[in-house]
Design a protein around this motif. Sequence first.
Motif, PDB file in Angstrom:
ATOM      1  N   GLY A 395       1.030  -1.270  -0.144  1.00  0.00           N
ATOM      2  CA  GLY A 395      -0.009  -0.078  -0.307  1.00  0.00           C
ATOM      3  C   GLY A 395       0.886   1.253  -0.060  1.00  0.00           C
ATOM      4  N   VAL A 396       2.193   0.998  -0.213  1.00  0.00           N
ATOM      5  CA  VAL A 396       3.095   2.552  -0.162  1.00  0.00           C
ATOM      6  C   VAL A 396       3.760   2.539  -1.573  1.00  0.00           C
ATOM      7  N   PHE A 397       3.604   3.544  -2.133  1.00  0.00           N
ATOM      8  CA  PHE A 397       4.239   4.055  -3.453  1.00  0.00           C
ATOM      9  C   PHE A 397       5.206   5.128  -3.247  1.00  0.00           C
ATOM     10  N   SER A 398       6.409   4.931  -3.896  1.00  0.00           N
ATOM     11  CA  SER A 398       7.553   6.093  -3.560  1.00  0.00           C
ATOM     12  C   SER A 398       8.257   6.186  -5.068  1.00  0.00           C
ATOM     13  N   LEU A 399       8.648   7.579  -5.026  1.00  0.00           N
ATOM     14  CA  LEU A 399       9.192   8.130  -6.388  1.00  0.00           C
ATOM     15  C   LEU A 399       9.993   9.151  -5.844  1.00  0.00           C
ATOM     16  N   THR A 400      11.244   9.165  -6.383  1.00  0.00           N
ATOM     17  CA  THR A 400      12.204  10.285  -6.510  1.00  0.00           C
ATOM     18  C   THR A 400      12.157  11.196  -7.690  1.00  0.00           C
ATOM     19  N   TYR A 401      12.143  12.566  -7.839  1.00  0.00           N
ATOM     20  CA  TYR A 401      12.157  13.249  -9.057  1.00  0.00           C
ATOM     21  C   TYR A 401      12.962  14.646  -8.842  1.00  0.00           C
ATOM     22  N   ASP A 402      13.496  15.266  -9.669  1.00  0.00           N
ATOM     23  CA  ASP A 402      13.821  16.582  -9.761  1.00  0.00           C
ATOM     24  C   ASP A 402      12.612  17.524 -10.061  1.00  0.00           C
ATOM     25  N   PHE A 403      12.314  18.219  -9.047  1.00  0.00           N
ATOM     26  CA  PHE A 403      11.236  19.274  -9.690  1.00  0.00           C
ATOM     27  C   PHE A 403      11.662  20.656  -9.803  1.00  0.00           C
ATOM     28  N   ASN A 404      11.106  21.387 -10.469  1.00  0.00           N
ATOM     29  CA  ASN A 404      11.172  22.590 -10.598  1.00  0.00           C
ATOM     30  C   ASN A 404      10.421  23.824  -9.454  1.00  0.00           C
ATOM     31  N   ALA A 405      10.756  24.781  -9.337  1.00  0.00           N
ATOM     32  CA  ALA A 405       9.986  25.647  -8.327  1.00  0.00           C
ATOM     33  C   ALA A 405       8.441  25.845  -8.840  1.00  0.00           C
ATOM     34  N   ASN A 406       7.685  25.856  -8.067  1.00  0.00           N
ATOM     35  CA  ASN A 406       6.237  25.766  -8.212  1.00  0.00           C
ATOM     36  C   ASN A 406       5.611  24.777  -9.187  1.00  0.00           C
ATOM     37  N   ASP A 407       6.458  23.673  -9.442  1.00  0.00           N
ATOM     38  CA  ASP A 407       5.674  22.445  -9.885  1.00  0.00           C
ATOM     39  C   ASP A 407       4.586  21.932  -9.153  1.00  0.00           C
ATOM     40  N   GLU A 408       3.380  21.418 -10.050  1.00  0.00           N
ATOM     41  CA  GLU A 408       2.282  20.905  -9.327  1.00  0.00           C
ATOM     42  C   GLU A 408       1.908  19.290  -9.743  1.00  0.00           C
ATOM     43  N   PHE A 409       1.571  18.536  -9.184  1.00  0.00           N
ATOM     44  CA  PHE A 409       1.221  17.160  -9.460  1.00  0.00           C
ATOM     45  C   PHE A 409       0.015  16.723  -8.618  1.00  0.00           C
ATOM     46  N   LYS A 410      -0.517  15.517  -9.250  1.00  0.00           N
ATOM     47  CA  LYS A 410      -1.373  14.663  -8.588  1.00  0.00           C
ATOM     48  C   LYS A 410      -1.177  13.181  -8.970  1.00  0.00           C
ATOM     49  N   PHE A 411      -2.012  12.356  -8.603  1.00  0.00           N
ATOM     50  CA  PHE A 411      -1.861  10.935  -8.908  1.00  0.00           C
ATOM     51  C   PHE A 411      -2.946  10.234  -9.646  1.00  0.00           C
ATOM     52  N   LEU A 412      -2.476   9.201 -10.358  1.00  0.00           N
ATOM     53  CA  LEU A 412      -3.517   8.502 -11.262  1.00  0.00           C
ATOM     54  C   LEU A 412      -3.208   6.962 -10.870  1.00  0.00           C
ATOM     55  N   PRO A 413      -4.448   6.148 -10.688  1.00  0.00           N
ATOM     56  CA  PRO A 413      -4.225   4.726 -10.645  1.00  0.00           C
ATOM     57  C   PRO A 413      -4.135   3.896 -11.992  1.00  0.00           C
ATOM     58  N   VAL A 414      -4.627   4.671 -12.964  1.00  0.00           N
ATOM     59  CA  VAL A 414      -4.425   3.945 -14.178  1.00  0.00           C
ATOM     60  C   VAL A 414      -3.994   5.132 -15.337  1.00  0.00           C
ATOM     61  N   LEU A 415      -2.747   4.385 -15.823  1.00  0.00           N
ATOM     62  CA  LEU A 415      -2.128   5.373 -16.816  1.00  0.00           C
ATOM     63  C   LEU A 415      -3.130   5.562 -18.058  1.00  0.00           C
ATOM     64  N   VAL A 449      11.854  12.970  -2.580  1.00  0.00           N
ATOM     65  CA  VAL A 449      11.159  11.615  -2.598  1.00  0.00           C
ATOM     66  C   VAL A 449       9.459  11.937  -2.286  1.00  0.00           C
ATOM     67  N   VAL A 450       8.466  11.540  -3.046  1.00  0.00           N
ATOM     68  CA  VAL A 450       7.238  11.392  -3.075  1.00  0.00           C
ATOM     69  C   VAL A 450       6.888  10.043  -2.535  1.00  0.00           C
ATOM     70  N   ILE A 451       6.086  10.005  -1.341  1.00  0.00           N
ATOM     71  CA  ILE A 451       5.676   8.886  -0.832  1.00  0.00           C
ATOM     72  C   ILE A 451       4.303   8.790  -0.417  1.00  0.00           C
ATOM     73  N   VAL A 452       3.690   8.204  -1.274  1.00  0.00           N
ATOM     74  CA  VAL A 452       2.106   8.119  -1.086  1.00  0.00           C
ATOM     75  C   VAL A 452       1.541   6.373  -0.383  1.00  0.00           C
ATOM     76  N   ASP A 453       1.013   6.786   0.781  1.00  0.00           N
ATOM     77  CA  ASP A 453       0.702   5.826   1.814  1.00  0.00           C
ATOM     78  C   ASP A 453      -0.712   5.587   1.829  1.00  0.00           C
ATOM     79  N   PHE A 454      -1.332   4.633   1.228  1.00  0.00           N
ATOM     80  CA  PHE A 454      -2.661   4.267   1.204  1.00  0.00           C
ATOM     81  C   PHE A 454      -2.976   3.488   2.392  1.00  0.00           C
ATOM     82  N   ASN A 455      -2.255   3.135   3.302  1.00  0.00           N
ATOM     83  CA  ASN A 455      -2.643   2.503   4.572  1.00  0.00           C
ATOM     84  C   ASN A 455      -3.349   3.702   5.572  1.00  0.00           C
TER      85      ASN A 455
END
Length: 654
Positions: A395-415, A449-455
């Motif tokens: 139930g835990v998803f992780s990802l590292t990423y190089d972001f620019n200032a003021n970047d915004e994002f969200k999450f999709l369960p289906v590509l 590092v972005v950590i999404v914990d569905f627990n």
Amino acid sequence: MKNILYKISIILVALFVSCTEDVEFSSDTEALNGFSIVESTDSSYVLNSGTPENTIELTWNNAIPGVSKTPTYKVLFFKAGSETPEFVSFPSNNNGKENKLTLSFATTDEALQAAGYAAAETAELQWQVVATNGDVEVATSMNNIEIVRFSTNGVKNFNLLLPDNNNTIKADIYGNPNGEVNFSWEEASTTTGSGTIEYTLLFDELGGDFSDPLKSFPVPSGTSFTMTNTQIGTEFAGNTNVIWTVKAKISDDVSELKAEKKYLNWDIFVINELYLVGNHNGWDNATANAFTSNGNGGFEIQLDLSANDEFKFLPTLGSWDGDWGEDPNNPGKLIQNGEQNLKVLTAGTYIITVDFPSLSITVKEFTAPDNLYMVGSINGWDNGSAIPFYNDNNGVFSLTYDFNANDEFKFLPVLGSWDGDWGEDPSNAGGLIQDGEQNIKITDAGKYVVIVDFNNLTVQVSPINNLFSVGSQNGWNNADASQKFNTTGNGVFVRLQTFDAGAEFKLLPISGSWDGDWGENPNTPNKLVQDGENNIPVTNAGTYMIIIDFNTLSFNLTEAPADLYLVGSPNGWNNGTAPQFTKVSEGVFEINQALVSSDEFKFLPVQGSWDNDWGVSSMYPGMLVRDGESNVKSPGDGTYKITVDFNKGIVTVQ
């Protein structure tokens, strides 16, 4: 309402005196020092003919007298912008001896009428105080004031009735949301007996004067106004002590009057905590599970329940008082009295949401998605090219990423689909929701590092531009910059470190600070966590290559070899004849080797043995790993210098 006391707090700018040339001083002449003032305030007033006895009060600081002659004062009124002398003057109170002038509405109106101002006309005036001791005069600067004359009609005094002064009113916005509180007052009358009066109910903070009220409610008709408990909770949750009054105004007239204020204490019933008790914890109210609050009367919890489990809600841990359940006559609604338990039919993970403003309950079975993708300004909001997370299958998803200032994002369960997208709860920073969500925003550029914990339905974004080790190996000195890890910028950090048996350490993203430190997940060995972490233990003494992988939130300690040998197609994969590397420094080995383009090879710590052989990662090109390794491939025909660096965790063939 008592007589309204209008005060102008005139605290005059320091004004010193200059004597005219025709003043002749003798041994009997005394000086009179100037006024000493703190501030000056321009004011405006509306005279109400219904309360002619009400007063305007003007005040100033005393002039400083000489030896024996006490000053007297008079107040002069001028038409603003006019160079003519004053149109009226008044001695101050007590025959000019006090530093205060009190004028009734009636006296003020008579003076304005004599000066030529019409009924209800606004007189733009200036006023000045003159002090004299018989020898000299001292005058203040001019101060502005607006006074509206009596209109032909006025509002007479009236009183507030209910609630009583200093009353405490309980507003149970959840148990009795439709309960009512009534405000009432006497009917105001006019001086002529004609004209329609309009009322406005006003609230202000303690010490306020209703000039800029905290809340105002026009009264459609009558001399009362009713508010529900829900409305009180919405309007006054942040102001539990207030003053209130009613303003009466004659329609199409300038005349208005406020009743004498009253004090009021709101006892607004707000639930700040909520707990779930039921079969899952043996109905033990002392160990009930805490909900997460969004701060607006909403609560949420996620937990595993068995088939046919029942439960209800407690506002106080360890107590059955005021427990809540489901309305048996209205499924999905919350009540306190006559409630029934809620029940799930099948075993699973459930998200239970309780919303007290709407007195509603939702119980929704939850399953973490099989995949998760990040979409946002980082990829032009193209859901077809969203970036995949690593799934630890717990139930835990992780990802590292190089972001620019003021970047915004969200999450999709289906590509490639926006269905079921997730974002941050705008009412609960770091909370994860699907409906009403907002984008997650990066303020400063850098690697995170972005950590999404569905627990626990949370999202965590932590900077990892650098990483340092701190522990028993350096006396737990968090400012020791020599403990810095090496990284190739792919979210993996490597360091070679010698430990004593029983040593412990943890990880710091900032040298010299404990903020955001990382350690071992107490529930999952070899996994990283920031909150509630344990120190990372070292059982046996030795020199280890520490690999920290934020992509998978994992760490690995592998003992570095003292020697190194090359085995592969160049020597027919014969581990007994594997040539030895030259050790050029601690953890760094080199060898020159003739290769053809089809050659592959790996590394052995002991000649003649395949135990603990090393290769490169299949995930991160050129990264040195011992478990799950791949062979190193030749870049082409020629003689190459092969370098294996356990400090940086890399293999280079040049």
